[in-house]
Design a protein around this motif. Structure first.
Motif, PDB file in Angstrom:
ATOM      1  N   HIS A 445      -7.152 -17.445 -12.706  1.00  0.00           N
ATOM      2  CA  HIS A 445      -6.814 -18.847 -13.031  1.00  0.00           C
ATOM      3  C   HIS A 445      -7.942 -18.931 -14.156  1.00  0.00           C
ATOM      4  N   ALA A 446      -7.971 -20.403 -15.131  1.00  0.00           N
ATOM      5  CA  ALA A 446      -7.611 -20.782 -15.658  1.00  0.00           C
ATOM      6  C   ALA A 446      -8.320 -22.024 -15.876  1.00  0.00           C
ATOM      7  N   VAL A 447      -8.587 -23.098 -16.658  1.00  0.00           N
ATOM      8  CA  VAL A 447      -8.782 -24.545 -16.956  1.00  0.00           C
ATOM      9  C   VAL A 447      -8.867 -24.574 -18.459  1.00  0.00           C
ATOM     10  N   THR A 448      -9.041 -25.863 -18.459  1.00  0.00           N
ATOM     11  CA  THR A 448      -9.110 -26.345 -20.270  1.00  0.00           C
ATOM     12  C   THR A 448     -10.677 -27.134 -20.414  1.00  0.00           C
ATOM     13  N   ILE A 449     -11.203 -27.380 -21.202  1.00  0.00           N
ATOM     14  CA  ILE A 449     -12.284 -28.254 -21.487  1.00  0.00           C
ATOM     15  C   ILE A 449     -12.022 -29.269 -22.742  1.00  0.00           C
ATOM     16  N   TYR A 450     -11.771 -30.580 -22.441  1.00  0.00           N
ATOM     17  CA  TYR A 450     -11.798 -31.410 -23.176  1.00  0.00           C
ATOM     18  C   TYR A 450     -12.073 -31.815 -23.376  1.00  0.00           C
ATOM     19  N   ALA A 451     -12.680 -32.520 -24.160  1.00  0.00           N
ATOM     20  CA  ALA A 451     -13.935 -33.446 -24.819  1.00  0.00           C
ATOM     21  C   ALA A 451     -13.676 -34.425 -25.831  1.00  0.00           C
ATOM     22  N   SER A 452     -14.169 -35.901 -25.996  1.00  0.00           N
ATOM     23  CA  SER A 452     -13.435 -36.046 -27.525  1.00  0.00           C
ATOM     24  C   SER A 452     -15.424 -35.407 -28.809  1.00  0.00           C
ATOM     25  N   SER A 453     -16.301 -34.579 -27.871  1.00  0.00           N
ATOM     26  CA  SER A 453     -17.161 -33.419 -28.885  1.00  0.00           C
ATOM     27  C   SER A 453     -17.486 -32.502 -28.534  1.00  0.00           C
ATOM     28  N   SER A 454     -17.803 -31.450 -29.665  1.00  0.00           N
ATOM     29  CA  SER A 454     -17.333 -30.543 -30.042  1.00  0.00           C
ATOM     30  C   SER A 454     -18.782 -30.189 -29.494  1.00  0.00           C
TER      31      SER A 454
END
Length: 457
Positions: A445-454
């Motif tokens: 399984h996998a999941v995305t990390i999405y953020a307004s800052s790196s």
């Protein structure tokens, strides 16, 4: 100390036993020499008073030696009619659940003598086998090897001569644990006092699915695992000991429940829809100490063994949101972990009542319960949270596979929750020019990390 013990044994062999009074002092009440490491000893208090165990020791004499290979100095207090159980640390879970202590003094193989003695003067008061001899001793239709030996009810005192003592035991097959954890003696009958029975023993069932002590008034001891009464008309709480629990449904009990209280209680054993419980009005109770709050046991199923003890089921969600009825009523909520279904009983006496339903995944802690109106009462097992804090919704560690479990709208069951997870980054490319968008994976399984800052530190 060990030299003195050996000398005392030598004096015993040479001069026979000293006088003891019936029903006045400790003696061995059970000996288990089973398969693998299933070895155990049970010591009984036949007197009408509590006995301070710090005055006693148990010694193992291996392979014909006249010097002890292991000595266990006992501690604590043993109530009248109660037993003290010593189990091998590598024994089966069934035996370990009944242990008061574990000790290498149980490293016997059938040809090793065991002695119960006075720890102050180191003089024996009861023996199994013969010190200085290395043989498997015959006991009735069995022996000291591969059998369970239970002291006959008519025996009222220890025996320091094995020639006499060998005839004082009832013989049962190897790995017979039914009688371990309590003892029946004519001493207590003659004292006319109530029996002291461990919770594990109280939870043994008859053919109707109720305690074999149903209707009897007995003493037992345990640690309180809920300060919330699941009834307004009675004190409906639970206490547990050595992996087993039992409930109370008592009136006129002048006790304010507190999690972690170690108590003894004298009351009648009853049954309600399969739930073993103390009922009526308690005859007596003692609060021994406080602060020993029990730790919940993580389980993957509900059955007789989970009843009335503190348990935890991880990573579950509601099957039908209509089960959550709001405030003012009890709720039977069906929950699942994706494989198994469980019944969570939300009692209106708790502060869970009135809270919004826990949409998404959560862990639940609670007291094991049962409601099955028909004998033999082997269904209807439940988990009852004690408060809203028993529903652990946020901030717990989950694998990516749990994040990817979806509801009917194809959204994660953990949507909106704060969680911790872990995985391996599978790309060097950031797909978000104004922040961060990468993926991590773990097994399948996998999941995305999405953020307004790196910059995530």
């Amino acid at each position: 100390m060990r030299k003195l013990f050996t000398l005392a044994i030598g004096m015993l062999v040479a001069f026979a036993s000293f006088a003891q009074t019936d029903c006045s002092d400790l003696y061995f009440s059970e000996y288990i020499e089973g398969s693998s490491s299933n070895k155990a000893l049970e010591i009984y208090n036949p007197s009408s008073s509590d006995i301070n165990l710090t005055g006693y020791a148990v010694a193992l004499f291996s392979n014909g030696s006249t010097s002890p290979s292991n000595v266990l100095y006992l501690k604590g207090t043993l109530a009248s009619g109660d037993v003290y159980t010593i189990v091998n640390a590598s024994a089966s879970s069934t035996l370990l659940a009944l242990a008061d202590t574990t000790s290498s003094v149980t490293n016997f193989n059938g040809n090793d003598a065991v002695v119960l003695g006075d720890a102050v003067n180191l003089i024996p008061i009861d023996v199994i086998g013969q010190v200085g001899s290395s043989s498997v001793w015959t006991v009735g239709s069995g022996s000291t090897q591969d059998y369970t030996l239970v002291r006959m009810a008519k025996i009222k005192v220890g025996e320091t001569s094995w020639t006499n003592g060998a005839s004082q035991w009832d013989v049962y097959s190897k790995d017979e644990f039914t009688y371990f954890g309590s003892h029946t003696s004519d001493c207590i009958s003659s004292n006319s006092g109530p029996k002291t029975i461990k919770i594990a023993e109280l939870r043994k069932l008859d053919t109707l699915g109720q305690s074999i002590y149903h209707g009897q008034t007995v003493w037992t001891s345990g640690v309180v695992n809920s300060s919330v009464s699941f009834s307004t008309s009675r004190t409906h709480i639970s206490l547990q000991d050595s992996g087993w629990g039992i409930s109370t449904f008592l009136s006129n009990w002048n006790y304010t429940p507190k999690v972690g209280d170690s108590i003894s209680i004298l009351a009648e054993i009853g049954n309600f829809a399969g739930l073993a419980q103390f009922t009526g009005t308690p005859d007596s109770f003692i609060v021994h100490s406080s602060g020993a709050a029990p730790k919940e046991e993580i389980v993957t199923g509900l059955d007789e063994s989970t009843e009335s003890k503190l348990i935890r089921i991880n990573r579950v969600w509601m099957i039908d949101s209509n089960d959550w009825k709001g405030s003012g009523s009890n709720m039977d909520v069906n929950i699942t972990n994706g494989t198994d279904t469980f019944l969570m009983r939300v009692d209106k006496e708790t502060n869970v009542d009135g809270y919004s339903l826990p949409n998404g995944m959560f862990d639940v802690i609670g007291v094991g319960g049962q409601y099955d109106a028909s004998a033999p009462h082997n269904t209807g097992y439940q988990i009852l949270p004690r408060s809203i804090t028993d529903l652990n919704i946020d901030n717990y560690h989950v694998p990516i596979s749990d994040i990817r479990k979806n509801d009917a709208m194809e959204e994660s069951l953990l949507n909106g929750r704060k969680i911790t997870t872990y995985g391996i980054v599978n790309t060097n490319v950031n797909l978000n020019s104004r922040g961060l968008q990468i993926s991590i994976q773990d097994q399948n399984h996998a999941v995305t990390i999405y953020a307004s800052s790196s910059d995530l530190g």
